[in-house]
Design a protein around this motif. Structure first.
Motif, PDB file in Angstrom:
ATOM      1  N   TRP A 684       6.488   6.399  11.894  1.00 34.35           N
ATOM      2  CA  TRP A 684       6.029   5.019  11.708  1.00 34.35           C
ATOM      3  C   TRP A 684       5.374   4.582  13.166  1.00 34.35           C
ATOM      4  CZ3 TRP A 684       7.353   0.552  14.577  1.00 34.35           C
ATOM      5  CH2 TRP A 684       6.699  -0.587  13.665  1.00 34.35           C
ATOM      6  N   HIS A 685       6.024   4.880  14.266  1.00 37.74           N
ATOM      7  CA  HIS A 685       5.155   4.294  15.492  1.00 37.74           C
ATOM      8  C   HIS A 685       3.867   4.820  15.608  1.00 37.74           C
ATOM      9  CE1 HIS A 685       8.818   2.051  17.222  1.00 37.74           C
ATOM     10  NE2 HIS A 685       9.692   3.238  16.949  1.00 37.74           N
ATOM     11  N   GLU A 686       3.703   6.115  15.237  1.00 37.38           N
ATOM     12  CA  GLU A 686       2.464   6.751  15.326  1.00 37.38           C
ATOM     13  C   GLU A 686       1.256   6.136  14.482  1.00 37.38           C
ATOM     14  OE1 GLU A 686       0.435  11.060  14.014  1.00 37.38           O
ATOM     15  OE2 GLU A 686       2.568  11.110  14.676  1.00 37.38           O
ATOM     16  N   VAL A 687       1.821   5.709  13.179  1.00 36.64           N
ATOM     17  CA  VAL A 687       0.979   4.967  12.335  1.00 36.64           C
ATOM     18  C   VAL A 687       0.675   3.571  12.940  1.00 36.64           C
ATOM     19  CG1 VAL A 687       0.661   3.897  10.150  1.00 36.64           C
ATOM     20  CG2 VAL A 687       1.489   6.227  10.424  1.00 36.64           C
ATOM     21  N   GLU A 688       1.598   3.018  13.674  1.00 35.23           N
ATOM     22  CA  GLU A 688       1.524   1.598  14.019  1.00 35.23           C
ATOM     23  C   GLU A 688       0.443   1.345  15.189  1.00 35.23           C
ATOM     24  OE1 GLU A 688       2.423  -2.462  14.247  1.00 35.23           O
ATOM     25  OE2 GLU A 688       2.964  -0.829  12.613  1.00 35.23           O
ATOM     26  N   GLN A 689       0.369   2.638  15.903  1.00 36.26           N
ATOM     27  CA  GLN A 689      -0.668   2.450  17.102  1.00 36.26           C
ATOM     28  C   GLN A 689      -2.034   2.743  16.446  1.00 36.26           C
ATOM     29  OE1 GLN A 689       0.731   5.840  19.626  1.00 36.26           O
ATOM     30  NE2 GLN A 689       2.302   4.874  20.404  1.00 36.26           N
ATOM     31  N   ASP A 690      -1.955   3.440  15.396  1.00 35.01           N
ATOM     32  CA  ASP A 690      -3.365   3.528  14.596  1.00 35.01           C
ATOM     33  C   ASP A 690      -3.904   2.312  13.817  1.00 35.01           C
ATOM     34  OD1 ASP A 690      -3.817   6.194  15.452  1.00 35.01           O
ATOM     35  OD2 ASP A 690      -2.700   7.081  13.538  1.00 35.01           O
ATOM     36  N   LEU A 691      -2.939   1.494  13.668  1.00 35.12           N
ATOM     37  CA  LEU A 691      -3.531   0.208  13.102  1.00 35.12           C
ATOM     38  C   LEU A 691      -4.025  -0.705  13.838  1.00 35.12           C
ATOM     39  CD1 LEU A 691      -0.218  -0.268  10.590  1.00 35.12           C
ATOM     40  CD2 LEU A 691      -2.528   0.316  10.256  1.00 35.12           C
ATOM     41  N   ALA A 692      -3.866  -0.390  15.302  1.00 32.64           N
ATOM     42  CA  ALA A 692      -4.373  -1.234  16.270  1.00 32.64           C
ATOM     43  C   ALA A 692      -6.110  -1.448  16.294  1.00 32.64           C
ATOM     44  CB  ALA A 692      -3.784  -1.024  17.536  1.00 32.64           C
ATOM     45  N   GLU A 693      -6.522  -2.525  16.945  1.00 36.85           N
ATOM     46  CA  GLU A 693      -7.811  -2.533  17.183  1.00 36.85           C
ATOM     47  C   GLU A 693      -8.301  -1.354  17.882  1.00 36.85           C
ATOM     48  OE1 GLU A 693     -11.369  -5.479  18.831  1.00 36.85           O
ATOM     49  OE2 GLU A 693      -9.167  -6.247  18.848  1.00 36.85           O
ATOM     50  N   CYS A 700      -9.210   0.181   7.442  1.00 41.56           N
ATOM     51  CA  CYS A 700      -8.426   0.085   6.074  1.00 41.56           C
ATOM     52  C   CYS A 700      -6.722   0.030   6.354  1.00 41.56           C
ATOM     53  CB  CYS A 700      -8.781   1.553   5.574  1.00 41.56           C
ATOM     54  SG  CYS A 700      -8.171   3.309   6.645  1.00 41.56           S
ATOM     55  N   ARG A 701      -6.673  -0.937   7.197  1.00 42.39           N
ATOM     56  CA  ARG A 701      -5.324  -1.278   7.534  1.00 42.39           C
ATOM     57  C   ARG A 701      -4.434  -1.448   6.349  1.00 42.39           C
ATOM     58  NH1 ARG A 701      -6.654  -5.545  12.371  1.00 42.39           N
ATOM     59  NH2 ARG A 701      -6.725  -3.923  13.919  1.00 42.39           N
ATOM     60  N   ASP A 702      -4.902  -2.091   5.262  1.00 40.71           N
ATOM     61  CA  ASP A 702      -3.923  -2.114   4.085  1.00 40.71           C
ATOM     62  C   ASP A 702      -3.447  -0.962   3.513  1.00 40.71           C
ATOM     63  OD1 ASP A 702      -6.656  -1.450   3.267  1.00 40.71           O
ATOM     64  OD2 ASP A 702      -6.660  -2.428   1.432  1.00 40.71           O
ATOM     65  N   TRP A 703      -4.335   0.175   3.859  1.00 42.39           N
ATOM     66  CA  TRP A 703      -3.776   1.481   3.314  1.00 42.39           C
ATOM     67  C   TRP A 703      -2.793   2.182   4.430  1.00 42.39           C
ATOM     68  CZ3 TRP A 703      -3.419   6.608   5.083  1.00 42.39           C
ATOM     69  CH2 TRP A 703      -3.095   7.448   3.740  1.00 42.39           C
ATOM     70  N   GLY A 704      -3.263   1.964   5.580  1.00 41.33           N
ATOM     71  CA  GLY A 704      -2.517   2.522   6.798  1.00 41.33           C
ATOM     72  C   GLY A 704      -1.224   2.232   6.811  1.00 41.33           C
ATOM     73  N   GLY A 705      -1.207   0.516   6.508  1.00 41.29           N
ATOM     74  CA  GLY A 705       0.057  -0.408   6.758  1.00 41.29           C
ATOM     75  C   GLY A 705       1.130   0.233   5.659  1.00 41.29           C
TER      76      GLY A 705
END
Length: 837
Positions: A684-693, A700-705
């Protein structure tokens, strides 16, 4: 067969089977064979997944044949492992050889002659003397059981078994660790059944001087020697001189045996068995002096079986880089010799006066790690891919969606206890592959258990439904008469009596049950909601075409998108539909899964559909966009094991039965073990970083989220595949969460590629296809005419290719060498493309 006498001294004899886990169930150190000792795993049928017991050699040989379909018969295994899976078998010891003479039409006398020097018992199989398309006359088919004086491990068993099968021309699949054998069985009463046996001394499997052992091991060694002799003559793949230095560094940095093991090849003696081989015979030979290997497997079961000897670099190119030599060279040049790579690139550019390349950023998405999945799913996916010669990812994502369709109603998963974060197990699975890649064949196999289950339920419940319908019609006639009498009643007391009778009769009229439906393909949104309302608020949409997206976009709704149900049901949000033109629909906990196999054009059109992107529909799908293998298929397919196919069908059937029984109950919640939660939280933390600018999911934040939740759902599916109806009573293990996380990481690569496909400019897409053509043909130069000739479906008229070539030139991949007639313009190729930069 007459009971064998006990050949041990002081070993207790057993007359009955013993359950797994009992003190007498395992014989880990069997010194001498006891025919009455329960050494062999036993199951009541292929549907059984737990509660196995063990039987003795005498129990097997004295069993009378059962009557019925072969796949419903009891089975046994030549080992005392934990269960019938590969892992369970390898945990045990092997005390018997099983030889399968399914061909050869051997007579009883011939069987006795072949095995005259050993103790054995043979019986005919279910298909003995049965006619089929391949055998219009019917052949003799035998199973031969040979007890061993003491137990051995799988490696020694495999050598002895493979050698025996090779020497006698029998079925080598009996050497696989997970292979089981059916107990005596006939297909119908009166079918032919024969036995033949020989009571002799039970031989020591480690006695190389025993004739049977010696001949088997000699056959195994001879097979290895012949394979090695052929392999030594095999050519190695040639590479350009510019790459040889880096390839040498790679070959020196890695060990060939370790690399093969990493990618699932199983060491058996001095050879390796390919992970998708169905033969059981290890066909990969190693040359220790040169760090090379050669595969004798068939092309469809082993990608290394292409007639070449492969070094470490070749293996890594295939499994890590999808066959892209240039990409592999560039990667390892940077990893193993970063300074040298920079100097080489700068020197090359200076000498050739080429501009710096502006790469497209194309990437080959990682394969879904199905080898980490529960065995029944993994075996089915890999077997189906091998049978259809399709990418593994196609079957993998469809199986995920199918499993979700079966279990989304009875189970939920709680990913975080503190925040009470709960996800349903719905999955929207979408695979995109070009036409003619056998998507439909894979889809049919994946969906077959649902078709069979609905058909069976129609047979079971059809008569009951008709009986209730007759009763309802009869009561309605009575009700109509009473209502007519009430309308004509003149006295108040008569009216009161009739009203009472009407109320009593109305209470007796039963509701006609609907026959259960678990999936639909071509369905309007309104009808889908009604289907879900009639079926415990769940359903699956499964199709090998993409027409459902046109329906969502408003095909039957005057062009107005109708996607609310698909958005709400994926999350399990309540649905309320109230319209003048239709019936009211109330869904409190809707759950919908989708299983779709479409063409890439469908993906490219999705982003232009109104509301699909902005309202989050595209972010709900798990995409796979495998590399097409069109043009590299061999046509030599391997039929999927009937055991594997039956295991998948039984698993889905059992889960559908359980969901049907629990249709009126609230879903059971699956909880995570502490280690599984830690694994998920880290992801979850790894993905959260990838959602940043600036992160990889920025566009594709809707998918990544939604990715961490999707990974939790996948882990829940793996858990249910292992534990079935008891899933709610067992904590989800870290192994299933790890498999789900790794699957999620691979899906992320596919999703990024899918979103690129949705957004790509046609000229950019065309230029990438031309670039792949250049690399595939290793072209140093080419003409515009040749581009048009080799891409007639892409460039339908002269001039269509101009945009693609201009983009390649702007990015430094090509440049004009001469300009005569426009259609014969010559282009030269940047050498760095062929050098792998």
């Amino acid at each position: 067969m007459k009971n064998l006498k006990n050949t041990t001294n002081g070993v207790e004899q057993f007359g009955d089977s013993h359950p797994v886990g009992s003190d007498t169930s395992k014989a880990e150190c069997v010194e001498k064979f006891n025919p009455d000792q329960p050494l062999f795993l036993h199951g009541r049928g292929l549907k059984q997944t737990s509660g196995f017991d063990y039987v003795s050699f005498n129990q097997i040989t004295n069993t009378k044949p059962t009557v019925g379909p072969k796949l419903e018969a009891a089975f046994f295994a030549p080992h005392d492992g934990l269960d019938k899976t590969k892992e369970g078998a390898l945990a045990g010891a092997f005390s018997m050889l099983i030889i399968d003479h399914d061909t050869g039409d051997l007579s009883k006398e011939k069987i006795k002659s072949i095995y005259k020097d050993v103790c054995f018992h043979a019986y005919t199989t279910s298909n003995h003397q049965q006619k089929d398309e391949s055998h219009p006359i019917g052949q003799n088919r035998w199973k031969v059981l040979i007890p061993l004086l003491h137990s051995i491990d799988f490696v020694e068993f495999s050598k002895l078994s493979i050698g025996t099968q090779l020497r006698l021309g029998a079925d080598p699949s009996q050497a696989r660790p997970s292979q089981v054998c059916f107990m005596p069985n006939i297909l119908f009463k009166g079918a032919p059944f024969e036995t033949v046996s020989n009571i002799a001394e039970v031989f020591d499997p480690c006695d190389r001087h025993h004739p049977f052992v010696q001949s088997a091991l000699d056959a195994y060694d001879q097979d290895g020697s012949s394979k090695r002799a052929l392999a030594e003559k095999a050519p190695s793949k040639k590479c350009p001189a510019t790459k040889s230095g880096i390839i040498g560094l790679v070959n020196d940095a890695f060990d060939i045996r370790a690399v093969l093991t990493q990618f699932g090849y199983q060491p058996i003696g001095d050879r390796f068995l390919a992970p998708e081989s169905s033969s059981g015979i290890p066909g990969v030979v190693i040359f220790d002096d040169t760090q090379r290997c050669y595969s004798h497997h068939s092309k469809d079961s082993d990608p290394l079986a292409d007639g070449y000897a492969h070094d470490v670099f070749d293996v890594l190119v295939h499994y890590e880089f999808g066959g892209d030599v240039g990409m592999a060279v560039a990667h390892y040049a940077k990893e193993l010799d970063p300074e040298g790579q920079k100097n080489r690139q700068n020197e090359y550019r200076e000498n050739q006066d080429w501009p710096e390349l502006l790469p497209f950023g194309e990437a080959v998405p990682a394969n879904l790690p199905v080898e980490l999945w529960p065995e029944k799913l993994s075996d089915f996916v890999q077997g189906l891919a091998a049978q259809t010669e399709t990418p593994t990812d196609l079957a993998a994502v469809l199986v995920l969606g199918a499993l979700a369709t079966a279990v989304q109603q009875p189970f939920l998963i709680q990913l975080d206890k503190k925040s009470k974060y709960i996800e349903p197990l719905c999955i929207y699975a979408l695979a995109a592959l070009p036409p003619a890649t056998r998507k439909s064949a894979v889809f049919k196999k994946v969906a077959k258990p649902f078709i069979d289950w609905e058909s069976q339920k129609r047979k079971e419940l059809g008569a009951e439904v008709k009986e209730i319908e007759v009763k309802v019609r009869r009561l309605n006639k009575k009700l109509t008469k009473l209502e007519k009498d009430l309308a004509n009643a003149a006295e108040a007391q008569v009216e009161m009596d009739l009203e009472k009778q009407i109320r009593e009769l109305e209470s007796k009229i039963p509701v006609v049950p609907t026959l259960p439906r678990v999936w639909a393909s071509d369905v309007t949104t309104e009808q889908l909601a009604l289907l879900m309302e009639d079926n415990a608020e769940t359903c699956g949409v499964m199709s090998s075409e993409g027409g459902i997206f046109e329906t969502m976009a408003g095909r039957y709704n005057q062009g107005v998108p109708n996607i609310d149900l698909y958005l709400q049901a994926h999350a399990g949000d309540p649905v309320r539909v109230d319209r003048k033109s239709g019936a009211q629909v109330i869904l409190d906990n809707p759950r919908l899964s989708m299983v779709l196999a479409v063409q890439p054009d469908v993906l490219q059109a999705m982003k232009s559909k109104p509301g699909f992107k902005g309202r989050g529909l595209l972010g709900r799908f798990l995409y796979v966009v495998p590399n097409s293998n069109l043009g590299s298929r061999t046509g030599n397919t391997v039929e999927i094991s009937p055991f594997v196919e039956a295991d998948y069908a039984v698993l889905l059937g059992d889960l559908l039965d359980f969901a049907f029984m629990q249709r009126d109950e609230d879903g059971s919640i699956i909880n995570l073990s502490d280690s599984a939660f830690s694994e998920w939280k880290s992801f979850w933390h790894e993905v959260e970083q990838d959602l940043a600018e600036g992160g990889r999911f920025e566009y594709c934040r809707d998918w990544g989220g939604k990715l961490p939740g999707a990974v939790g759902r996948i882990a829940g599916l793996f858990h249910v595949a292992r534990h079935k109806e008891s899933s709610g009573n067992t904590a989800l293990c870290v192994e299933d969460m790890t498999a789900a996380v790794e699957t999620g990481k691979a899906l992320a690569e596919h999703a990024l590629l899918a979103f690129d496909l949705m957004a790509v400019d046609p000229d950019v897409s065309a230029s990438q296809r031309v670039l792949r053509w250049i690399k595939r043909k290793q072209l140093n130069e080419f003409t515009r005419r040749k581009v048009c000739q080799d891409h007639k479906s892409l460039f339908t008229k002269i001039g269509d290719e101009a945009g693609a070539l201009e983009i390649l030139a702007e990015r430094g991949y090509i440049r004009k060498k001469q300009a005569n007639h426009p259609r014969s313009t010559l282009y030269e190729v940047n050498p760095l493309i062929l050098a792998g930069d």
